[in-house]
Design an enzyme around this catalytic site. Structure first.
Site, short mmCIF file in Angstrom:
data_model
loop_
_atom_site.label_atom_id
_atom_site.label_comp_id
_atom_site.label_asym_id
_atom_site.label_seq_id
_atom_site.Cartn_x
_atom_site.Cartn_y
_atom_site.Cartn_z
N CYS A 52 0.81 -1.23 0.00
CA CYS A 52 0.00 0.00 0.00
C CYS A 52 0.83 1.27 0.00
O CYS A 52 0.35 2.33 -0.36
CB CYS A 52 -0.95 0.02 1.19
SG CYS A 52 -0.15 0.28 2.79
N CYS A 117 -8.21 11.89 4.15
CA CYS A 117 -8.05 11.29 5.48
C CYS A 117 -6.62 11.42 5.95
O CYS A 117 -6.34 11.46 7.14
CB CYS A 117 -8.51 9.83 5.49
SG CYS A 117 -7.25 8.62 5.00
N CYS A 154 -9.08 7.73 -0.77
CA CYS A 154 -9.92 8.91 -0.59
C CYS A 154 -9.96 9.84 -1.80
O CYS A 154 -11.02 10.26 -2.23
CB CYS A 154 -9.45 9.74 0.61
SG CYS A 154 -9.60 8.94 2.20
N GLY A 262 15.99 -8.46 -0.37
CA GLY A 262 14.96 -7.43 -0.25
C GLY A 262 13.85 -7.78 0.71
O GLY A 262 13.04 -6.93 1.08
N HIS A 353 14.16 -13.06 -7.51
CA HIS A 353 13.01 -13.27 -8.39
C HIS A 353 13.12 -14.63 -9.10
O HIS A 353 12.14 -15.38 -9.17
CB HIS A 353 12.92 -12.14 -9.41
CG HIS A 353 11.70 -12.19 -10.27
ND1 HIS A 353 10.55 -11.49 -9.98
CD2 HIS A 353 11.43 -12.89 -11.39
CE1 HIS A 353 9.63 -11.75 -10.89
NE2 HIS A 353 10.14 -12.60 -11.76
N MET A 1037 -13.12 11.95 8.84
CA MET A 1037 -12.53 10.74 8.26
C MET A 1037 -12.02 11.01 6.86
O MET A 1037 -11.87 10.10 6.06
CB MET A 1037 -13.55 9.60 8.27
CG MET A 1037 -14.94 10.00 7.89
SD MET A 1037 -16.16 8.76 8.39
CE MET A 1037 -17.69 9.67 8.14
N SER A 1079 -23.98 10.89 3.89
CA SER A 1079 -23.68 12.17 3.25
C SER A 1079 -24.35 13.32 3.99
O SER A 1079 -24.66 14.36 3.39
CB SER A 1079 -24.13 12.17 1.78
OG SER A 1079 -23.55 11.10 1.09
N GLU A 1260 -21.47 10.43 -0.91
CA GLU A 1260 -21.83 9.13 -1.45
C GLU A 1260 -22.35 9.12 -2.89
O GLU A 1260 -22.06 8.18 -3.64
CB GLU A 1260 -22.90 8.48 -0.56
CG GLU A 1260 -22.42 8.14 0.83
CD GLU A 1260 -23.55 7.60 1.69
OE1 GLU A 1260 -23.54 6.40 1.97
OE2 GLU A 1260 -24.43 8.38 2.07
#
Length: 1318
Positions: A52, A117, A154, A262, A353, A1037, A1079, A1260
């Protein structure tokens, strides 16, 4: 880290400060060290697997050989701390802060509105910062490549890209960049167009102000003699040798000890699979692994080089040698761009790899096809081993002996007449494991088309990289022509076995891809043969890659009125109030709160059976492990053991039986996260299976397994209408579920005050009051002893409500039992397993219509997969029916909705709350009508839209004027009519690539249909210095509610926003609040804040009258002296919404938000890959309080919808276990999925008397507009089907994955393999 561990001392620098660690556990990652030891919490934990980018930091190392310093971004969650000897680490805190100065990267991402956020922002900042350290004037391609490994849930990425692209030299003087002089549409006067940001105000970047590489590390590298380092931990020892000879000795003595470079393979195995190696060897300082040697046959490349450096080496070689010698190099370069994120490629090595022998490897097929070989060393000496079909034995296994070490790889030069190509298809364009990957090489005798040699290798066709031996034999020594290739296809379709049970599934798709890739190779070969003048008079379609260059986008919004005060911020594009703090890493989230003395960590134990009786829970092994304090079970709960939702009780901790895999059974308490998680895995639960579980909607229907009540809405006479229509069609569509994937996982911290049973709870919750009440009932104490505090959430999207309440209760029981602070932070995989997501839907419909496209009757049945507990599923079913019409006036309409009870984890609220699913069903119905009549679908939509004074199917009057305005403006601004012609022309001229165009409306009811939930409250305090503190019931949020509340206070009190601070949301400041959702957060809390401010402003009126020329500060001071209260509560009842289900009528929503979206896609019919070329959205947000926030919400919602309808796919095992439990398996949209041109227009001159300052809720509604991409894909697929004589309605379920798209296109290759499997 184990206090008892011994070993060598680790020396490195963090943000310019020296760090020496004498007891380093090899299992300790850089992320945990930064956050827990150094308290540098700007670096976030998002997934723990390098998927992420939230934990991105920069690592810098000095290279004595060429006296250079290299900087590279890494995932701190994977990087072992023990590998950092001699390195310098830079975190987001090290480049700038609000206390000193902020860095230009931090400033530009924040002020370009690229932080909502904020949880992903530090990672974004560090990826961009590292790029600038290496390349001060990057191209846009460099920027998008640098951000490939950073996910954001977001923003939709556009503002992040816009902020970063201000560093591009070629963009510097471009007036059309948002923030320049024109962010509006082409016909607007640039001088009249307001800007989202002004780039001329940005700080210039000054590279002389960056942290220097520590001279001490340079001196250490150049003068000290490197020594072998050994680090011993609680379970693992790591040895880092310097000499190759020593490495050979270590491996000879310990052949099973893995080599770690790695940590991109072993790290996830350690973390997610529980694999433990007592000894690991880290050869990152062995110089022989980092050498490049040129020979007459090719180039030997050291296996220690990270993949990003391999890419750079090959690029340099391509410039150095003639094109005919670099065919293989260029194919590898192409694949290297897709192997992984920048962070992964910066540490993952070529040797790692190859030796991982992953059957889906991107590089191994092309290395094998290119006749590469490896050079290995062991105690028996050196040997060269070819990378061929004998090299790879199975997953993770090769022909090499355990003690052999791969030192280098030979990448041969290509020969004259030799062509090498690589192809891949993956669930996402970048940073995704390939479904099928291939390397293909062919050699022709000079001037001839006879094949001298051919080599074709595939990945993803079985347990190993495999050669198409029979196919190659069919081609070799024959002319490359249609006859040869036709026979090759026939052989290839039978060569590999694709049973339905193949790991990863997609058997039909995989077989189709093997044929499609050979066909693509054929097209490339024919193009090359034409260039070599070997063939003539053959027309070959040029299969160029799908477009990928991001264009300048437009964001248009209305100026504030000319008479508005310059100090009044309402209606202006104001930066998110926390954006700078989020960009510097100073913003505090729940798990960033400091650890208290004696704090314990709680880890959950979940069920491994879908439907079973619990026979025994054996915790004895867990209690024996180091650091374990206790195990919490249902017996420990002093109060209520269940929570009631919609009349059904849900156990917080299962006692006698479980009804899904992932149901919480008990929880383990330990002194550290690592100890708690190890102990949780040691708890043994024995089960006795009960009746056959139910997993699908179809099974639930067969067995009548529902949560009651089932709902129905109807108007007109559906049955009679069906008798009078020209045509009747029946169809169905399935819409898959969706994971919230908020960047911050569920996080709870409970602090017992140790006096009179008082508890403070810090939670990442959308509903602090729900947490407060639930905990008080669970602990059997009054609610006034429990306070819940929420500073901010790292995303929520509806997913931090019901399950957060249950997690808070369990954590509170642990704190109550031990009288210690307890922290519970879910791992990404746990979170995805336990918390559920968007409801999967099956929609069936019968529609009656006239030949002109008018729909007179529709009967629609919706089933949702609710899971094992009711949660909010009844309310979702109700909202589904309330939006059954979407934007269409169907005079005879019947809808029925049922929540199916199954043995999967219960699904819950998710942004849109059922509306995206039902709107997709109705739009698919409309699409089927158009396809049946062979009329443009947009015309069918337009003819059936509400017009003039209208009545919904639940008997509410409304005006659709703004809906129709959005429709007309979207068609105009997207040039819909001319582009429709252009798309049709493109499709006529291209056989294997098609374009599709769609335009989709949304009518979305705002607020809760249960009136009690629409109330809100606020507390506003004015202090003696004139500063104002506001606390309200909404939680921040990322949606900008705090920023908008500051704007409200600024307007009402006539003071600058800088004087207003929004405190944490807290039940001891504002009680009895309801969830931030629907919303409605700004509507509800804005009115409450306004009410409090008006009260205060009225109290100050006598003071102002006495001193009309005074300042705000003087009035406040005078008020204090006159004993005027400067604290006020505000309250808003909100609308009294309701729906009477018996009468099938009511007033569930005070108003509607409207939007229309037009999207165009280009589709590769052979692989199912697509690219969104352009998106235009026109949204009616009323009078926007903050256009930058509202546009950000529109873009972010659209991208989340794009994920829902085109790529995000939840997969379960046959026994009900969720397979997709992290970013490596579950793909949300990334930068590569951003529409190439992404344009937002806020409808002008729109008013809304039902909300604060005439605004509208927008969080929303526009999520559903992501379906415009789905229906554009469907339009392109219809064009592809036309090529093979197919017309009329066809099935395409959501998400429209590459697999579904490819098979729906019905290409000859897909049809061929279907016949073969038939």
């Amino acid at each position: 880290m184990s206090a008892g561990a011994t070993g060598d001392t680790l020396c490195f620098f963090v943000n310019g400060k020296k760090v020496t660690e004498k007891h380093v556990d090899p299992e300790t990652t850089l992320l945990s060290f930064l956050r827990e030891k150094l308290r540098l919490t700007g670096t976030k934990y998002g997934c723990g697997g390098g998927g992420c980018g939230a934990c991105t930091v920069m690592v810098s190392r000095y290279r004595p050989a060429n006296k250079s310093i290299c900087h590279y971004s890494v995932n701190a969650c994977l990087l072992p701390l023990c590998q950092l000897h001699g390195a310098a680490i830079t975190t987001v805190e090290g480049i700038g802060s609000t206390k000193t100065r902020i860095h230009p990267v931090q400033e530009r991402i924040a002020k370009a509105h690229g932080s909502q956020c904020g949880f992903c922002t530090p990672g974004m900042v560090m990826s961009m910062y590292t790029l600038l350290r290496n390349n001060p004037q990057p191209s846009l391609e460099d920027i998008t490549q640098a951000l490939t490994g950073n996910l954001c849930r977001c923003t939709g990425y556009r503002p992040i890209i816009d902020g970063c692209r201000t560093f591009c030299q070629q963009e510097a003087n471009c007036c059309q960049l948002n923030g320049g002089t024109n962010s509006g549409s082409k016909e607007e006067n640039p001088e009249e167009t307001p800007l989202l940001f002004d780039k001329s105000q940005f700080l210039p970047i000054d590279h002389t102000q960056e942290l220097i590489f520590p001279p001490e590390l340079i001196l250490m590298a150049e003068t000290s003699s490197p020594q072998t380092l050994t680090f011993r931990g609680e379970r693992v020892t790591c040895v880092s040798p310097v000499l190759l000879e020593e490495l050979v000795q270590l491996k000879t003595s310990n052949p099973e000890a893995p080599l770690i470079m790695g940590n991109t393979k072993l790290g996830p195995d350690f973390k997610f699979k529980g694999v433990v190696h007592p000894l690991i060897i880290s050869p990152i300082r062995v110089l022989e692994l980092f050498e490049v040697t040129e020979t007459t046959h090719g180039v030997w490349v050291g296996t220690g080089f990270p993949l990003s450096e391999i890419w750079a080496i090959l690029k340099k070689l391509c410039r150095q040698f003639p094109e005919e010698k670099t065919e293989l190099f260029r194919a590898l370069i192409q694949q290297l761009r897709n192997v992984g994120s920048q962070q992964i490629c910066n540490v993952a090595t070529l040797g790692g790899h190859i030796m991982s022998a992953n059957p889906n490897s991107d590089l191994n097929p092309i290395l094998a096809a290119g006749n590469c070989s490896v050079s290995t060393i062991s105690s028996g000496g050196w040997r060269e081993v070819p990378l061929n079909q004998e090299f790879f034995l199975s997953f993770g296994k090769t022909v090499l002996r355990p003690e052999e070490i791969v030192v280098s790889v030979l990448i041969p030069f290509s020969r004259k007449g030799e062509l090498v190509r690589a192809f891949r298809q993956a669930p996402r364009k970048e940073c995704a494991f390939a479904t099928i990957t291939t390397g293909m090489r062919v050699l022709f005798s000079e001037g001839f088309r006879v094949v001298e040699d051919v080599s074709i290798y595939f990945g993803g066709v079985g347990p190993k990289t495999a050669k198409a031996v029979q196919t190659c034999a069919t081609i070799v020594a024959r002319p490359w022509n249609a006859e040869t290739l036709s026979q090759a296809y026939e052989v290839l379709v039978k060569e590999f076995d694709f049973p339905p049970s193949i790991p990863g599934g997609k058997a039909e798709f995989r077989r189709s891809l093997t044929l499609s890739f050979l066909f693509k190779f054929n097209l490339e070969v024919l193009q090359s043969l034409r260039k070599m003048n070997v063939i003539e008079n053959i027309v070959v379609e040029n299969m160029e890659p799908l477009p990928g260059e991001i264009q300048l986008s437009q964001q248009h919004f209305q100026h504030v009125s000319k008479g508005q005060s310059d100090q009044d911020p309402v209606g202006r594009a104001i930066i998110h109030s926390s954006a700078i703090s989020q960009a510097t890493g100073e913003a505090i989230y729940c798990d960033d709160l400091p650890k208290t003395d004696g704090e314990l960590f709680l880890s959950l134990v979940t069920s491994s059976r879908a439907h079973a009786k619990i026979i025994n829970v054996d915790v004895s092994d867990a209690l024996l492990l180091p650091g374990v304090v206790d195990v919490i079970t249902a017996k420990d709960i002093p109060g209520k053991k269940t929570r009631m939702f919609s009349g059904y009780d849900e156990e917080m901790l299962a006692q006698t039986q479980v009804s899904c895999i992932g149901q919480i059974v008990c929880a383990v308490l330990a002194d550290t996260r690592a100890h708690a998680r190890r102990a949780a895995s040691a708890v043994n639960i024995s089960y006795e299976d009960l009746s056959e579980p139910i997993f699908t909607i179809e099974d639930a229907i067969k067995r009548s397994s529902y949560f009651e009540p089932r709902r129905k809405l109807e108007r007109g006479n559906v049955e009679e209408a069906f008798k009078s229509v020209d045509l009747v069609h029946e169809g169905a569509i399935r819409i898959g579920g969706q994971e919230h994937f908020y960047m911050e996982t569920q996080s709870i911290l409970v602090l017992p005050v140790r006096e009179q049973a008082e508890f403070k709870i810090y939670a990442s919750s959308q509903s602090p009051t729900s947490v407060q009440i639930a905990v008080s009932e669970t602990l059997a104490i009054p609610a006034n002893r429990v306070s819940c505090h929420v500073k901010r959430l790292g995303g929520a999207f509806g997913g931090k409500f019901v399950k957060t309440v249950i997690l808070a209760c369990i954590t509170s029981v642990a704190a109550w039992k031990t009288n210690c602070a307890v922290r519970c932070v879910l791992e990404r995989g746990e979170d995805m397993l336990i918390t559920g997501g968007r409801h999967p839907v099956l929609g069936k419909y019968k529609v009656g219509f006239q030949k002109d496209g008018r729909i007179l009757a529709a009967d629609i049945q919706i089933w949702t997969n609710a899971g094992n507990a009711v949660d909010v599923s009844i309310f979702v079913a109700e909202k589904i029916l309330l939006h059954l019409d979407n934007a269409y006036n169907i005079p005879n309409l019947r809808g029925r909705a049922a929540a199916c009870r199954t043995n999967l984890p219960s699904n819950t609220s998710f942004r849109g709350f059922g509306v995206p699913q039902v709107a997709c069903v109705i739009e698919n119905l409309i699409s089927d009508v158009g396809l049946t009549l062979q009329r443009p679908v947009d015309q069918v939509r337009e003819i059936n839209m509400y017009k003039g004074p209208s009545l919904t199917h639940y008997k509410v009057e409304f005006s659709p004027e703004n809906l129709l305005r959005c429709w007309d403006e979207c068609k105009a601004k997207s040039d819909f009519c001319s582009r429709r012609i252009a798309v049709d022309t493109f499709n006529e001229q291209n056989r294997w690539k098609k374009r599709g165009l769609s335009i989709i409306p949304i009518k979305y009811g705002i607020a809760f249909s249960e009136g009690v939930m629409n109330q809100s409250a606020a507390l506003v305090n004015i202090y003696q210095d004139g500063s104002v503190l506001v606390t309200h019931g909404g939680t921040e949020m990322g949606q900008g509610v705090h920023t908008k509340m500051q704007q409200v206070v600024s307007r009402e009190l006539h003071i600058p926003m800088s004087k207003v601070y929004i405190g944490e949301t807290s039940t001891n400041a504002v009680p009895n609040t309801f969830i931030s959702a629907a919303s409605f957060g700004t509507d509800a809390n804005g009115m409450a804040v306004k009410n409090a401010c008006q009260t205060l402003y009225q109290r100050l009126e006598p003071v102002r009258q006495k001193n009309p020329k005074g300042t705000w500060e003087s009035w406040v001071s005078a008020a204090v002296m006159e004993k005027i209260s400067l604290s006020a509560t505000g309250f808003s009842r909100g609308p009294d919404s309701y729906i009477d289900w018996d009468k099938m009528e009511g007033q569930p929503f005070p108003y509607f938000t409207y939007g229309v979206c037009c999207s165009e896609v280009e589709l590769d019919c052979l692989t199912g890959d697509y690219r969104t070329m352009r998106t235009n959205i026109v949204a009616d947000v009323g009078q926007s309080l903050n256009p930058s926030v509202d546009i950000g919400q529109i873009e972010g919602a659209f991208m989340q919808g794009l994920g829902l309808f085109t790529m995000e796919e939840l997969k379960f095992s046959p026994c009900g276990l969720l397979y997709t439990r992290g970013p490596s398996q579950y793909k949300i949209p990334a930068v590569c999925d951003l529409p190439l041109s992404f344009n937002i227009h806020l409808l002008s001159d729109s008013n809304n008397p039902h909300a604060i300052y005439s605004s509208k809720g927008i969080g929303e509604p526009t999520l559903f507009l992501g379906s415009s991409v789905f229906f554009a894909i469907k339009d392109a697929v219809a064009a592809a089907r036309k090529e093979v004589g197919l017309s009329g309605p066809f099935s395409l379920d959501s998400p429209a994955t590459a697999e579904r798209i490819c098979l729906a296109c019905a290409s000859p290759f897909a049809q061929n393999q279907e016949k073969e499997m038939g």
